[in-house]
Motif scaffolding. Structure first.
Motif, PDB file in Angstrom:
ATOM      1  N   LEU A  50       0.814  -1.216   0.000  1.00 53.74           N
ATOM      2  CA  LEU A  50       0.000   0.000   0.000  1.00 53.74           C
ATOM      3  C   LEU A  50       0.850   1.269   0.000  1.00 53.74           C
ATOM      4  CD1 LEU A  50      -2.808   1.204  -0.025  1.00 53.74           C
ATOM      5  CD2 LEU A  50      -2.850   1.019   2.466  1.00 53.74           C
ATOM      6  N   ILE A  51       1.939   1.289   0.714  1.00 54.35           N
ATOM      7  CA  ILE A  51       2.764   2.499   0.793  1.00 54.35           C
ATOM      8  C   ILE A  51       3.302   2.878  -0.585  1.00 54.35           C
ATOM      9  CG2 ILE A  51       4.898   3.463   1.751  1.00 54.35           C
ATOM     10  CD1 ILE A  51       4.233   1.814   4.322  1.00 54.35           C
ATOM     11  N   THR A  52       3.851   1.909  -1.297  1.00 51.10           N
ATOM     12  CA  THR A  52       4.373   2.181  -2.640  1.00 51.10           C
ATOM     13  C   THR A  52       3.248   2.588  -3.584  1.00 51.10           C
ATOM     14  OG1 THR A  52       6.204   0.666  -2.315  1.00 51.10           O
ATOM     15  CG2 THR A  52       5.627   1.194  -4.597  1.00 51.10           C
ATOM     16  N   ARG A  53       2.133   1.892  -3.477  1.00 50.36           N
ATOM     17  CA  ARG A  53       1.010   2.193  -4.369  1.00 50.36           C
ATOM     18  C   ARG A  53       0.458   3.592  -4.124  1.00 50.36           C
ATOM     19  NH1 ARG A  53      -0.377   2.641  -8.696  1.00 50.36           N
ATOM     20  NH2 ARG A  53      -2.357   1.959  -9.507  1.00 50.36           N
ATOM     21  N   LEU A  54       0.373   3.997  -2.862  1.00 46.66           N
ATOM     22  CA  LEU A  54      -0.081   5.361  -2.560  1.00 46.66           C
ATOM     23  C   LEU A  54       0.871   6.394  -3.148  1.00 46.66           C
ATOM     24  CD1 LEU A  54      -1.321   5.004   1.110  1.00 46.66           C
ATOM     25  CD2 LEU A  54      -2.710   5.475  -0.916  1.00 46.66           C
ATOM     26  N   HIS A  55       2.153   6.120  -3.063  1.00 49.01           N
ATOM     27  CA  HIS A  55       3.142   7.028  -3.658  1.00 49.01           C
ATOM     28  C   HIS A  55       2.900   7.151  -5.164  1.00 49.01           C
ATOM     29  CE1 HIS A  55       7.076   8.133  -5.415  1.00 49.01           C
ATOM     30  NE2 HIS A  55       7.059   8.998  -4.412  1.00 49.01           N
ATOM     31  N   ASP A  56       2.629   6.021  -5.801  1.00 50.29           N
ATOM     32  CA  ASP A  56       2.345   6.040  -7.242  1.00 50.29           C
ATOM     33  C   ASP A  56       1.133   6.919  -7.549  1.00 50.29           C
ATOM     34  OD1 ASP A  56       4.419   4.229  -7.512  1.00 50.29           O
ATOM     35  OD2 ASP A  56       3.108   2.499  -7.877  1.00 50.29           O
ATOM     36  N   HIS A  57       0.077   6.779  -6.740  1.00 59.30           N
ATOM     37  CA  HIS A  57      -1.130   7.577  -6.968  1.00 59.30           C
ATOM     38  C   HIS A  57      -0.865   9.060  -6.715  1.00 59.30           C
ATOM     39  CE1 HIS A  57      -3.890   4.320  -7.702  1.00 59.30           C
ATOM     40  NE2 HIS A  57      -3.652   3.748  -6.531  1.00 59.30           N
ATOM     41  N   LYS A  58      -0.197   9.376  -5.631  1.00 61.20           N
ATOM     42  CA  LYS A  58       0.024  10.783  -5.267  1.00 61.20           C
ATOM     43  C   LYS A  58       0.941  11.506  -6.253  1.00 61.20           C
ATOM     44  CE  LYS A  58      -1.302  10.755  -0.484  1.00 61.20           C
ATOM     45  NZ  LYS A  58      -2.378  11.732  -0.597  1.00 61.20           N
ATOM     46  N   THR A  59       1.886  10.792  -6.815  1.00 63.39           N
ATOM     47  CA  THR A  59       2.808  11.412  -7.777  1.00 63.39           C
ATOM     48  C   THR A  59       2.317  11.266  -9.224  1.00 63.39           C
ATOM     49  OG1 THR A  59       4.137   9.391  -7.953  1.00 63.39           O
ATOM     50  CG2 THR A  59       4.812  11.037  -6.291  1.00 63.39           C
ATOM     51  N   LYS A  60       1.161  10.622  -9.382  1.00 69.61           N
ATOM     52  CA  LYS A  60       0.591  10.380 -10.715  1.00 69.61           C
ATOM     53  C   LYS A  60       1.610   9.707 -11.638  1.00 69.61           C
ATOM     54  CE  LYS A  60      -2.795  14.100 -10.368  1.00 69.61           C
ATOM     55  NZ  LYS A  60      -2.895  13.961  -8.940  1.00 69.61           N
ATOM     56  N   LYS A  61       2.206   8.659 -11.090  1.00 70.32           N
ATOM     57  CA  LYS A  61       3.224   7.909 -11.827  1.00 70.32           C
ATOM     58  C   LYS A  61       2.711   7.438 -13.183  1.00 70.32           C
ATOM     59  CE  LYS A  61       6.314   3.958 -11.363  1.00 70.32           C
ATOM     60  NZ  LYS A  61       6.783   2.901 -10.458  1.00 70.32           N
ATOM     61  N   TYR A  62       1.480   6.995 -13.203  1.00 68.12           N
ATOM     62  CA  TYR A  62       0.867   6.540 -14.456  1.00 68.12           C
ATOM     63  C   TYR A  62      -0.087   7.640 -14.920  1.00 68.12           C
ATOM     64  CZ  TYR A  62       2.870   2.299 -12.621  1.00 68.12           C
ATOM     65  OH  TYR A  62       3.752   1.382 -12.098  1.00 68.12           O
ATOM     66  N   THR A  63       0.420   8.538 -15.730  1.00 72.95           N
ATOM     67  CA  THR A  63      -0.282   9.781 -16.065  1.00 72.95           C
ATOM     68  C   THR A  63      -1.613   9.579 -16.770  1.00 72.95           C
ATOM     69  OG1 THR A  63       1.023   9.962 -18.091  1.00 72.95           O
ATOM     70  CG2 THR A  63       1.828  11.148 -16.156  1.00 72.95           C
ATOM     71  N   ASN A  64      -1.789   8.474 -17.467  1.00 69.90           N
ATOM     72  CA  ASN A  64      -3.040   8.233 -18.178  1.00 69.90           C
ATOM     73  C   ASN A  64      -4.008   7.358 -17.399  1.00 69.90           C
ATOM     74  OD1 ASN A  64      -2.328   9.760 -20.434  1.00 69.90           O
ATOM     75  ND2 ASN A  64      -1.171   8.052 -21.294  1.00 69.90           N
ATOM     76  N   SER A  65      -3.671   7.038 -16.164  1.00 68.34           N
ATOM     77  CA  SER A  65      -4.533   6.161 -15.367  1.00 68.34           C
ATOM     78  C   SER A  65      -5.802   6.885 -14.925  1.00 68.34           C
ATOM     79  CB  SER A  65      -3.778   5.651 -14.138  1.00 68.34           C
ATOM     80  OG  SER A  65      -3.568   6.715 -13.225  1.00 68.34           O
ATOM     81  N   PHE A  66      -6.805   6.116 -14.550  1.00 63.81           N
ATOM     82  CA  PHE A  66      -8.071   6.662 -14.064  1.00 63.81           C
ATOM     83  C   PHE A  66      -7.826   7.557 -12.855  1.00 63.81           C
ATOM     84  CE2 PHE A  66     -11.829   6.335 -11.334  1.00 63.81           C
ATOM     85  CZ  PHE A  66     -12.839   6.684 -12.217  1.00 63.81           C
ATOM     86  N   THR A  67      -6.993   7.096 -11.927  1.00 57.10           N
ATOM     87  CA  THR A  67      -6.758   7.880 -10.703  1.00 57.10           C
ATOM     88  C   THR A  67      -6.035   9.188 -10.997  1.00 57.10           C
ATOM     89  OG1 THR A  67      -4.746   6.628 -10.196  1.00 57.10           O
ATOM     90  CG2 THR A  67      -6.800   5.878  -9.184  1.00 57.10           C
ATOM     91  N   ALA A  68      -5.141   9.185 -11.954  1.00 65.30           N
ATOM     92  CA  ALA A  68      -4.440  10.426 -12.310  1.00 65.30           C
ATOM     93  C   ALA A  68      -5.383  11.403 -13.009  1.00 65.30           C
ATOM     94  CB  ALA A  68      -3.242  10.115 -13.203  1.00 65.30           C
ATOM     95  N   ARG A  69      -6.193  10.899 -13.921  1.00 65.32           N
ATOM     96  CA  ARG A  69      -7.122  11.766 -14.669  1.00 65.32           C
ATOM     97  C   ARG A  69      -8.139  12.449 -13.761  1.00 65.32           C
ATOM     98  NH1 ARG A  69      -7.807   7.327 -18.576  1.00 65.32           N
ATOM     99  NH2 ARG A  69      -9.774   7.059 -17.489  1.00 65.32           N
ATOM    100  N   TYR A  70      -8.573  11.755 -12.707  1.00 65.35           N
ATOM    101  CA  TYR A  70      -9.592  12.302 -11.812  1.00 65.35           C
ATOM    102  C   TYR A  70      -9.038  12.787 -10.478  1.00 65.35           C
ATOM    103  CZ  TYR A  70     -12.953  10.663 -15.195  1.00 65.35           C
ATOM    104  OH  TYR A  70     -13.671  10.488 -16.353  1.00 65.35           O
ATOM    105  N   ASN A  71      -7.708  12.906 -10.393  1.00 59.74           N
ATOM    106  CA  ASN A  71      -7.033  13.403  -9.189  1.00 59.74           C
ATOM    107  C   ASN A  71      -7.434  12.641  -7.926  1.00 59.74           C
ATOM    108  OD1 ASN A  71      -5.496  15.504 -10.430  1.00 59.74           O
ATOM    109  ND2 ASN A  71      -7.430  16.594 -10.692  1.00 59.74           N
ATOM    110  N   LEU A  72      -7.476  11.332  -8.027  1.00 60.87           N
ATOM    111  CA  LEU A  72      -7.835  10.482  -6.895  1.00 60.87           C
ATOM    112  C   LEU A  72      -6.563  10.141  -6.127  1.00 60.87           C
ATOM    113  CD1 LEU A  72     -10.304   8.147  -8.796  1.00 60.87           C
ATOM    114  CD2 LEU A  72     -10.814  10.231  -7.521  1.00 60.87           C
ATOM    115  N   ASP A  73      -6.302  10.902  -5.089  1.00 61.74           N
ATOM    116  CA  ASP A  73      -5.062  10.698  -4.330  1.00 61.74           C
ATOM    117  C   ASP A  73      -5.266  10.750  -2.818  1.00 61.74           C
ATOM    118  OD1 ASP A  73      -5.555  13.369  -3.959  1.00 61.74           O
ATOM    119  OD2 ASP A  73      -3.650  14.063  -4.786  1.00 61.74           O
ATOM    120  N   ARG A  74      -6.505  10.699  -2.372  1.00 65.83           N
ATOM    121  CA  ARG A  74      -6.799  10.735  -0.932  1.00 65.83           C
ATOM    122  C   ARG A  74      -7.284   9.366  -0.478  1.00 65.83           C
ATOM    123  NH1 ARG A  74      -8.172  16.509   0.728  1.00 65.83           N
ATOM    124  NH2 ARG A  74      -7.376  17.663  -1.059  1.00 65.83           N
ATOM    125  N   LEU A  75      -6.495   8.732   0.355  1.00 68.04           N
ATOM    126  CA  LEU A  75      -6.857   7.429   0.903  1.00 68.04           C
ATOM    127  C   LEU A  75      -7.888   7.631   2.002  1.00 68.04           C
ATOM    128  CD1 LEU A  75      -6.293   4.342   1.167  1.00 68.04           C
ATOM    129  CD2 LEU A  75      -4.611   4.963   2.922  1.00 68.04           C
TER     130      LEU A  75
END
Length: 99
Positions: A26-51
């Motif tokens: 979870l820690i690594t995955r949260l980092h990925d979401h918060k930094t928008k590592k995968y720029t075209n992902s659903f979470t990056a497009r909708y700014n989903l970064d709050r656990l």
């Protein structure tokens, strides 16, 4: 014994969109979401970064089953889970980073 897993729910600052995810780290995955590592992902497009919710499982099989259950469920079910676990909808990332 197999590796465990965590299912989690992310949202954006306005709580307009929910995302149910699954990971073994979870820690690594949260980092990925918060930094928008995968720029075209659903979470990056909708700014989903709050656990706002998570569940820990001893086996990845249990975690996968729970993820499928949540993804198939209604939005209100997810909201009820979040409000029972985290009524203020605060970002739980700092809590997880202390693990």
């Amino acid at each position: 014994m197999g590796k465990g897993g965590v299912i989690y729910i992310l949202t954006n600052k306005n709580r307009t969109t929910l995302y149910v995810g699954l990971t073994s780290d979870l820690i690594t995955r949260l980092h990925d979401h918060k930094t928008k590592k995968y720029t075209n992902s659903f979470t990056a497009r909708y700014n989903l970064d709050r656990l706002v919710y998570y569940e820990i499982f001893h086996s990845i099989t249990e975690a996968v089953a729970r993820e499928k259950q949540l993804k198939a469920g209604k939005r209100q079910t997810k909201i009820d889970l979040i409000e029972g676990f985290n009524p203020e909808w605060k970002d739980l990332t700092d809590e997880v980073l202390k693990w």
